[in-house]
Design a protein around this motif. Structure first.
Motif, PDB file in Angstrom:
ATOM      1  N   CYS A 113      65.352 -15.364  33.559  1.00 45.48           N
ATOM      2  CA  CYS A 113      65.649 -16.041  34.825  1.00 45.48           C
ATOM      3  C   CYS A 113      64.470 -16.832  35.378  1.00 45.48           C
ATOM      4  O   CYS A 113      64.644 -17.662  36.257  1.00 45.48           O
ATOM      5  N   THR A 114      63.264 -16.529  34.897  1.00 45.67           N
ATOM      6  CA  THR A 114      62.098 -17.181  35.498  1.00 45.67           C
ATOM      7  C   THR A 114      61.525 -18.275  34.610  1.00 45.67           C
ATOM      8  O   THR A 114      60.481 -18.828  34.893  1.00 45.67           O
ATOM      9  N   LEU A 115      62.214 -18.567  33.508  1.00 41.70           N
ATOM     10  CA  LEU A 115      61.759 -19.647  32.634  1.00 41.70           C
ATOM     11  C   LEU A 115      62.381 -20.957  33.078  1.00 41.70           C
ATOM     12  O   LEU A 115      63.536 -20.983  33.495  1.00 41.70           O
ATOM     13  N   LEU A 144      63.883 -19.817  40.217  1.00 40.08           N
ATOM     14  CA  LEU A 144      62.840 -18.798  40.080  1.00 40.08           C
ATOM     15  C   LEU A 144      61.696 -19.260  39.173  1.00 40.08           C
ATOM     16  O   LEU A 144      60.701 -18.569  39.024  1.00 40.08           O
ATOM     17  N   ALA A 145      61.849 -20.408  38.550  1.00 38.97           N
ATOM     18  CA  ALA A 145      60.736 -20.984  37.777  1.00 38.97           C
ATOM     19  C   ALA A 145      59.929 -21.831  38.756  1.00 38.97           C
ATOM     20  O   ALA A 145      60.506 -22.592  39.537  1.00 38.97           O
ATOM     21  N   PRO A 146      58.604 -21.692  38.737  1.00 42.54           N
ATOM     22  CA  PRO A 146      57.789 -22.351  39.769  1.00 42.54           C
ATOM     23  C   PRO A 146      58.042 -23.851  39.863  1.00 42.54           C
ATOM     24  O   PRO A 146      58.039 -24.544  38.858  1.00 42.54           O
ATOM     25  N   GLY A 147      58.289 -24.300  41.072  1.00 42.56           N
ATOM     26  CA  GLY A 147      58.425 -25.732  41.310  1.00 42.56           C
ATOM     27  C   GLY A 147      59.758 -26.328  40.926  1.00 42.56           C
ATOM     28  O   GLY A 147      59.935 -27.538  41.043  1.00 42.56           O
ATOM     29  N   ILE A 148      60.680 -25.512  40.457  1.00 39.18           N
ATOM     30  CA  ILE A 148      61.990 -26.057  40.058  1.00 39.18           C
ATOM     31  C   ILE A 148      63.063 -25.390  40.918  1.00 39.18           C
ATOM     32  O   ILE A 148      63.335 -24.201  40.779  1.00 39.18           O
ATOM     33  N   PRO A 149      63.638 -26.139  41.858  1.00 38.64           N
ATOM     34  CA  PRO A 149      64.623 -25.518  42.754  1.00 38.64           C
ATOM     35  C   PRO A 149      65.917 -25.141  42.028  1.00 38.64           C
ATOM     36  O   PRO A 149      66.189 -25.644  40.947  1.00 38.64           O
TER      37      PRO A 149
END
Lengths: 374, 265
Positions: free
Chosen positions: B151-153, B196-201
């Motif tokens: 989920c965080t990729l 949940l991936a940084p910077g990607i809404p």
């Protein structure tokens, strides 16, 4: 955090991190990963039950004791000493192999599921693959030293899967060599493989780091360390698979293009290319013996036939399933044909391969449907 | 060697069984019916999704997924509640995902079974709750073990301009079934970013409708972030459910981009 169930295996790391380039997710620095490696994934079920009680502690202790006891009973090697018990087997004049278990990676086997080998020439030693860990590499080097006083002059990695190069650290860096595609693969995916291997094999991996070969090998026939050696640059199991032929003895180190008695792995496979490579191997003349990447060596071409039969069945099953409109869970329920019962890990490799190969087959099947978008 | 390895596995299983028995000896407070999957999150799931509704575990709600997920970004799941009468909605969720709800399926004229793929962040039960006309939620499920991280990729598509050009593109195919019904498989090009991936809404398909050629809704999927990138759905239609010529696929994502495709026979 997570324990994978014990069906992990050769190049398992390849799948998660490798095929999609998401390299740095399962880093070995993540707390708890390595510690849980080798235990059963279902344990995560209890780990999350609320409030530890004396019962749970007792259960955990019992479990730990039994696992340790089983580990010690189940293997000839002593995990507590991290000794792989490597005994080179002489298979021809100057040619030695170290045959690994036809199992998945686990704490019980320390990742020793791979065949490595070496060839002793008049002026030096050629090493073929370095095993799954620094400890393996070091113990392999020590085993070579028990056989010969010659120095290692060439250390080959047949391809970029972790059980074939993570022992590199133990060998003289200037001797490390591989095909360009293998070097590229180790550079891009090596760290992720390494992290995953820590998770699967636990402390057997201690101190292991990725050492990328700097020397690019060219295919062709030449004299190395006084031996008449031919290198074939093939592919299909991965982007670059190196086959090493020792002509004096007719020995072919076939890399993971050949599996014997164990189902092939496919995380980076290009199956049509792999089948072409098998044809090429079969056309080789004067072969006395085959050393597969996994499984027992043979004097006949049984591993070629076995690997080909599996890959052809796998391709047809996945393609036909996609063409018939099956979804993945239905395809995953396909029974393994009886003729493959002799292959270790057939069930689990089939399930993994469906995940690797079905999406492409499915897209081809869906593209053949009548669709107008927008 | 093989025998030893087998005996090792047997012993580990035996040990695990002992441990399960020891753990089970604890009283499980406040759970009306024991969770067959023994997840510590079940009570939270019950509170969150079902509140005062009646919930029962029912083996007739079958969830098929591999016990070990090879790829945490695409765990294949099939839900089948066709053994139940009058299923109005099927809710799918994963107890240990950071975003619990996977999708809600309103089978309508379709059979109450659905195939799809999900992202898992860690090992988790994957559950389906089928609401029958009497208002009762009937729950089935299975554990999926995974290395996690799904989920965080970042999605592959989030970094690719080519993907944006193909956004919401539909491909699909209809197969006749031996029972006279039809199977419909659809793929929609969409990154399904979880946020949940940084910077990607979060950017995901919220609504997917399967309709007959005249536009009458046959089935509807409300999907959420954990559905895999470029989602593939498998529907089964009973005999006579679709119209003769074509099926329509409609819907939209959470940025309002429409989905509109036609699948012909």
């Amino acid at each position: 955090m997570i324990c994978r169930a014990p069906t992990c295996d050769e190049a398992q790391g390849a799948t998660h991190a490798g095929t999609n380039g998401r390299a740095n997710v399962w880093r070995r620095s993540t707390p708890g990963r390595a510690t849980h490696a080798g235990t059963n994934g279902h344990l995560s079920g209890f780990r999350r039950l609320p409030r530890p009680s004396p019962h749970r502690h007792a259960a955990a202790l019992l479990l730990a004791v039994l696992i340790v006891a089983c580990t010690l009973l189940g293997r000839p090697v002593h995990a507590s000493q991290f000794d792989y018990g490597l005994e080179p087997r002489r298979i021809a004049e100057g040619v030695y192999v170290l045959i690994g278990a036809t199992e998945d990676f686990s704490f019980a086997n320390g990742g020793d599921i791979v065949n490595t080998g070496f060839i002793v020439g008049a002026t030096g030693v050629i090493v073929i693959d370095t095993g799954p860990s620094r400890r393996y590499g070091e113990q392999m080097l020590a085993a070579i030293a028990r056989v010969t006083e010659q120095p290692v002059v060439l250390t080959l990695n047949t391809h970029h899967h972790p059980d074939h190069f993570l022992g590199n650290q133990a060998f003289p860096p200037e001797t490390l060599a591989a095909l360009p595609g293998t070097i590229r693969g180790i550079e891009t995916e090596g760290e992720a493989f390494s992290a995953n291997m820590y998770r699967l094999n636990g402390d057997w991996m201690r101190g292991t780091e990725v050492f990328v070969p700097r020397q690019r090998v060219e295919p062709g026939r030449r004299t190395i360390a006084g031996r008449d050696i031919e290198l074939l640059a093939l592919g299909g199991h991965t982007d670059a698979d190196l086959v090493v032929i020792d002509h004096a003895t007719g020995t072919v180190f076939a890399s993971d293009l050949l599996f014997h008695g164990r189902a092939p792995t496919t995380p980076h496979a290009d199956i049509p290319r792999w089948l072409d490579s098998l044809d090429r191997l079969e056309s080789l003349k004067n072969v006395q013996r085959w050393v597969p990447g996994h499984g027992e060596l043979t004097e006949d071409t049984a591993p070629i036939a076995q690997t080909r039969a599996w890959l052809e069945w796998l391709t047809a099953t996945i393609r036909d399933g996609a063409e018939a409109g099956l979804d993945m869970p239905e395809l995953l329920a396909t029974p393994i044909p009886e003729r493959f019962f002799e292959l270790e890990l057939a069930e689990s490799e089939f399930r993994r391969s469906v995940v690797h190969l079905f999406p492409a087959a499915e897209q081809a099947a869906l593209a053949a449907g009548g669709v107008r978008s927008r | 060697m093989r025998f030893r390895s087998f005996s090792l596995r047997c012993l580990v299983v035996l040990a695990a069984t002992f441990a399960v028995v020891a753990v089970d000896a604890q009283p499980l407070i406040g759970i009306g019916e024991r969770d067959p999957l023994e997840s510590s999150r079940w009570r939270d799931m019950q509170r969150q999704f079902f509140r005062d509704a009646q919930v029962v575990f029912d083996p007739r709600v079958r969830v098929s997924a591999p016990a070990v997920a090879e790829d945490p970004l695409a765990v294949p799941v099939a839900v089948d509640a066709s053994a139940l009468p009058e299923v109005e909605e099927i809710l799918v969720f994963a107890d240990f995902n950071p975003i619990l709800k996977v999708l809600s399926f309103h089978p309508g004229a379709a059979r109450p079974n659905l195939g799809f793929r999900i992202k898992l962040q860690q090992s988790s039960p994957v559950r389906a709750a089928a609401r029958t006309r009497d208002g009762v939620w009937r729950v089935g499920g299975t554990w999926v073990n995974t290395t996690g991280g799904g989920c965080t990729l970042p999605s592959t598509g989030s970094g690719s301009p080519e993907w944006q050009e193909r956004l919401n593109e539909v491909s699909g195919r209809i197969w006749p079934r031996v029972d006279g019904g039809e199977r419909v498989r659809l793929m929609v090009i969409h990154p399904m970013d979880t946020g949940l991936a940084p910077g990607i809404p979060a950017f995901y398909i919220e609504d997917l409708v399967l309709a007959d050629g005249a536009g009458n809704e046959l089935a509807r999927v409300e999907s959420f972030e954990p559905v895999s990138e470029n989602p593939v759905f498998t529907f089964d239609l009973p005999p006579g459910a679709g119209s003769a010529d074509a099926l329509r696929v409609g819907g939209r994502d959470n940025n309002g981009n429409p989905i509109d495709g036609r699948v012909t026979r």
